[in-house]
Scaffold this motif. Sequence first.
Motif, mmCIF file in Angstrom:
data_model
loop_
_atom_site.group_PDB
_atom_site.id
_atom_site.type_symbol
_atom_site.label_atom_id
_atom_site.label_comp_id
_atom_site.label_asym_id
_atom_site.label_seq_id
_atom_site.Cartn_x
_atom_site.Cartn_y
_atom_site.Cartn_z
ATOM 1 N N GLY A 47 6.569 7.239 17.425
ATOM 2 C CA GLY A 47 5.543 8.271 17.405
ATOM 3 C C GLY A 47 4.204 7.609 17.654
ATOM 4 N N ARG A 48 3.174 8.403 17.834
ATOM 5 C CA ARG A 48 1.852 7.838 18.106
ATOM 6 C C ARG A 48 0.834 8.441 17.160
ATOM 7 N NH1 ARG A 48 4.759 8.130 22.595
ATOM 8 N NH2 ARG A 48 4.862 6.277 23.928
ATOM 9 N N CYS A 49 -0.085 7.590 16.724
ATOM 10 C CA CYS A 49 -1.135 8.045 15.827
ATOM 11 C C CYS A 49 -2.438 7.356 16.203
ATOM 12 C CB CYS A 49 -0.762 7.777 14.374
ATOM 13 S SG CYS A 49 -0.554 6.026 13.998
ATOM 14 N N ALA A 50 -3.439 7.496 15.361
ATOM 15 C CA ALA A 50 -4.795 7.057 15.709
ATOM 16 C C ALA A 50 -4.900 5.553 15.912
ATOM 17 C CB ALA A 50 -5.771 7.500 14.615
ATOM 18 N N THR A 51 -3.992 4.786 15.328
ATOM 19 C CA THR A 51 -4.124 3.326 15.404
ATOM 20 C C THR A 51 -2.992 2.658 16.165
ATOM 21 O OG1 THR A 51 -3.164 3.305 13.176
ATOM 22 C CG2 THR A 51 -5.550 3.042 13.353
ATOM 23 N N GLY A 52 -2.103 3.431 16.777
ATOM 24 C CA GLY A 52 -1.025 2.851 17.563
ATOM 25 C C GLY A 52 0.278 3.608 17.394
ATOM 26 N N GLU A 53 1.385 2.952 17.736
ATOM 27 C CA GLU A 53 2.702 3.555 17.607
ATOM 28 C C GLU A 53 3.287 3.285 16.227
ATOM 29 O OE1 GLU A 53 4.353 3.461 22.189
ATOM 30 O OE2 GLU A 53 4.814 1.754 20.879
ATOM 31 N N PHE A 54 4.257 4.130 15.847
ATOM 32 C CA PHE A 54 4.948 3.899 14.586
ATOM 33 C C PHE A 54 6.424 4.248 14.745
ATOM 34 C CE2 PHE A 54 3.500 8.304 14.302
ATOM 35 C CZ PHE A 54 4.647 8.974 13.885
ATOM 36 N N SER A 55 7.230 3.727 13.823
ATOM 37 C CA SER A 55 8.654 4.003 13.771
ATOM 38 C C SER A 55 9.026 4.207 12.309
ATOM 39 C CB SER A 55 9.425 2.821 14.374
ATOM 40 O OG SER A 55 10.824 3.022 14.309
ATOM 41 N N MET A 56 9.899 5.195 12.017
ATOM 42 C CA MET A 56 10.267 5.519 10.643
ATOM 43 C C MET A 56 11.773 5.657 10.520
ATOM 44 S SD MET A 56 7.483 8.556 9.825
ATOM 45 C CE MET A 56 7.886 8.681 8.081
ATOM 46 N N ALA A 57 12.315 5.311 9.362
ATOM 47 C CA ALA A 57 13.735 5.537 9.082
ATOM 48 C C ALA A 57 13.959 5.535 7.582
ATOM 49 C CB ALA A 57 14.606 4.475 9.742
ATOM 50 N N VAL A 58 14.937 6.324 7.148
ATOM 51 C CA VAL A 58 15.335 6.328 5.740
ATOM 52 C C VAL A 58 16.834 6.557 5.675
ATOM 53 C CG1 VAL A 58 14.758 8.787 5.510
ATOM 54 C CG2 VAL A 58 15.038 7.408 3.470
ATOM 55 N N VAL A 59 17.516 5.804 4.811
ATOM 56 C CA VAL A 59 18.942 6.006 4.593
ATOM 57 C C VAL A 59 19.152 6.297 3.110
ATOM 58 C CG1 VAL A 59 19.508 3.561 4.216
ATOM 59 C CG2 VAL A 59 21.252 5.129 5.078
ATOM 60 N N GLN A 60 20.013 7.251 2.846
ATOM 61 C CA GLN A 60 20.248 7.707 1.480
ATOM 62 C C GLN A 60 21.429 6.985 0.860
ATOM 63 O OE1 GLN A 60 20.652 11.951 1.238
ATOM 64 N NE2 GLN A 60 21.234 11.954 -0.925
ATOM 65 N N ALA A 61 21.286 6.605 -0.416
ATOM 66 C CA ALA A 61 22.380 5.999 -1.166
ATOM 67 C C ALA A 61 22.669 6.775 -2.445
ATOM 68 C CB ALA A 61 22.047 4.552 -1.516
ATOM 69 N N ASN A 62 21.619 7.312 -3.080
ATOM 70 C CA ASN A 62 21.783 8.057 -4.322
ATOM 71 C C ASN A 62 22.344 9.451 -4.047
ATOM 72 O OD1 ASN A 62 20.594 6.363 -6.612
ATOM 73 N ND2 ASN A 62 18.994 6.219 -5.050
ATOM 74 N N GLN A 63 22.867 10.064 -5.090
ATOM 75 C CA GLN A 63 23.396 11.425 -4.961
ATOM 76 C C GLN A 63 22.333 12.366 -4.403
ATOM 77 O OE1 GLN A 63 26.438 12.591 -5.378
ATOM 78 N NE2 GLN A 63 25.910 14.735 -5.039
ATOM 79 N N VAL A 64 21.104 12.197 -4.889
ATOM 80 C CA VAL A 64 19.945 12.902 -4.338
ATOM 81 C C VAL A 64 18.939 11.840 -3.915
ATOM 82 C CG1 VAL A 64 18.063 14.510 -4.801
ATOM 83 C CG2 VAL A 64 20.313 14.911 -5.829
ATOM 84 N N LEU A 65 18.453 11.925 -2.695
ATOM 85 C CA LEU A 65 17.507 10.934 -2.187
ATOM 86 C C LEU A 65 16.270 10.868 -3.076
ATOM 87 C CD1 LEU A 65 16.784 9.016 0.236
ATOM 88 C CD2 LEU A 65 15.569 10.970 1.208
ATOM 89 N N GLU A 66 15.930 9.650 -3.518
ATOM 90 C CA GLU A 66 14.769 9.466 -4.387
ATOM 91 C C GLU A 66 13.579 8.850 -3.655
ATOM 92 O OE1 GLU A 66 16.828 9.068 -8.774
ATOM 93 O OE2 GLU A 66 16.537 7.224 -7.635
ATOM 94 N N ASP A 67 13.753 8.460 -2.393
ATOM 95 C CA ASP A 67 12.645 7.948 -1.578
ATOM 96 C C ASP A 67 11.979 9.080 -0.817
ATOM 97 O OD1 ASP A 67 13.344 5.406 -2.354
ATOM 98 O OD2 ASP A 67 13.546 4.599 -0.323
#
Length: 377
Positions: A47-67
Amino acid sequence: MLEALMNFLSLCWKPFGVNTVNGGGSGGDDDDIGDGKDEMLWFRDVGRCATGEFSMAVVQANQVLEDQSQIECGPFGTFVGVYDGHGGPEAARFVCDHLFRHFKDISTETNGVDTAETIKRAFLATEEGFNALVSELWNAKPQIATVGTCCLVGVIYEHTLFVANLGDSRAVLGRKNQYTGSIDAVQLSNEHNANFEPVRKELHDLHPDDPQIVVLKHGVWRVKGIIQVSRSIGDVYMKNAQYNREPINAKFRISEPFQKPIMSANPSIISHHLQPNDLFLIFASDGLWEHLTNETAVEIVHNHPHAGSARRLVKAALQEAAKKREMRYSDLQKIDKKVRRHFHDDITVIVLFINHDLIHNGTVQEHPVSIRSALEH
C-alpha cells in the motif's frame, strides 16, 4: 452496559478483506499462503502512504485473535500501531479504535508542536478510557479487568521518527551500512518484559517494599508471578486494587493489598532523525521476534521485493515454529486455531518503507489512508 461493549468491539472488528498486488499473491514461493483460503491469515502486500510504501500481515493462533494493527496517513504524516492483546481481545480492539483518534485530536489542538508529548497524552487518554469502560462493565463483565494489551506505535512527522512502546512488541530499523553496503538491524524500542534484568530492577526500584514484585515461575520471570510484561494499557486488576478481588479469576488475585499501580501505562518514547541510509521499519508483535532475530528479519525484507514483505516475515516465523517442533510447515498450517497457540502466538507485522523524497518534499496524500488488519472470528 453489554450493549456499550458490543458497540465498541464492532468498530475495530469489521473485516477489511484480502488486499494484494494484482488481486492475487505476490509471486514466487509466497503464493502458497495468503491466497484467501487460509482463514487465519490476513495480509495487504503493498500500500502507499505519506512516507512511502507499506506491507501488512497477521496470522491467528488464539481461539479469538488478540492482535490488532493499523496504519493511518494524512497531513500529520504516518501513524503505525501494533497492539498485542492478552487475556482477551477487548483491550487491543479498544486501543485500535481510540489511540489514533486521541493522537489526531491532541495533535490538532497543539498544532503538532511536541509529537512525543502528544503521543504520551494519547496513551494516557486511551488508558483512562479503558479504565472507565472497566468501571462501567464491572458488574456485568468483571473479567474485562484482567484484559490488557501491549502497544507499539510509530509516528513519522516531517524528518523525525517517534517510537512509543508498552510491553514487548518491537520496532526494528533496516539501515544500509555506508561502509560495507550491507544491511544493519537497529532495534528502536525498549521492551518491558520481566525476563529482562533492567525491567526487574526498575520494578524493584519502584516497589522497594515488595520482595515478591517479580517471581521466577517455571523458568520465566513474571510480575507478581502472574504476567510477563510490566507496562500495558488495561490490566486494571494490576493497577487498581478495587478490581483485584472476586469475582475475577483466582489466578489474577493478589493476596496482599497494594496502594499504588503495579503495572504502568507510561510508554517509553524515542525519537530518531531519519537519515538517507534508513531504508525501512519493521513493527511486529512478539510472536514474530520469538522465532526471528532482528538481523534475520531485516535480511528477509532487504533481499526481496517490497510487495509481500510482511507475510514473507510471517511465513519465515511459522517455518521456524514448525522446525522447532520437528514438523513440516505444511502440517503446521493445518492445525486448528483451538490448538495452534501451543505452536506459535498471534503474529502481526507491518513493514514501512521510507521514501525520503516524499518526506523531503513534504508530499501529503490527497486522500488520507486508513488501514486496519482484520480476520473473521
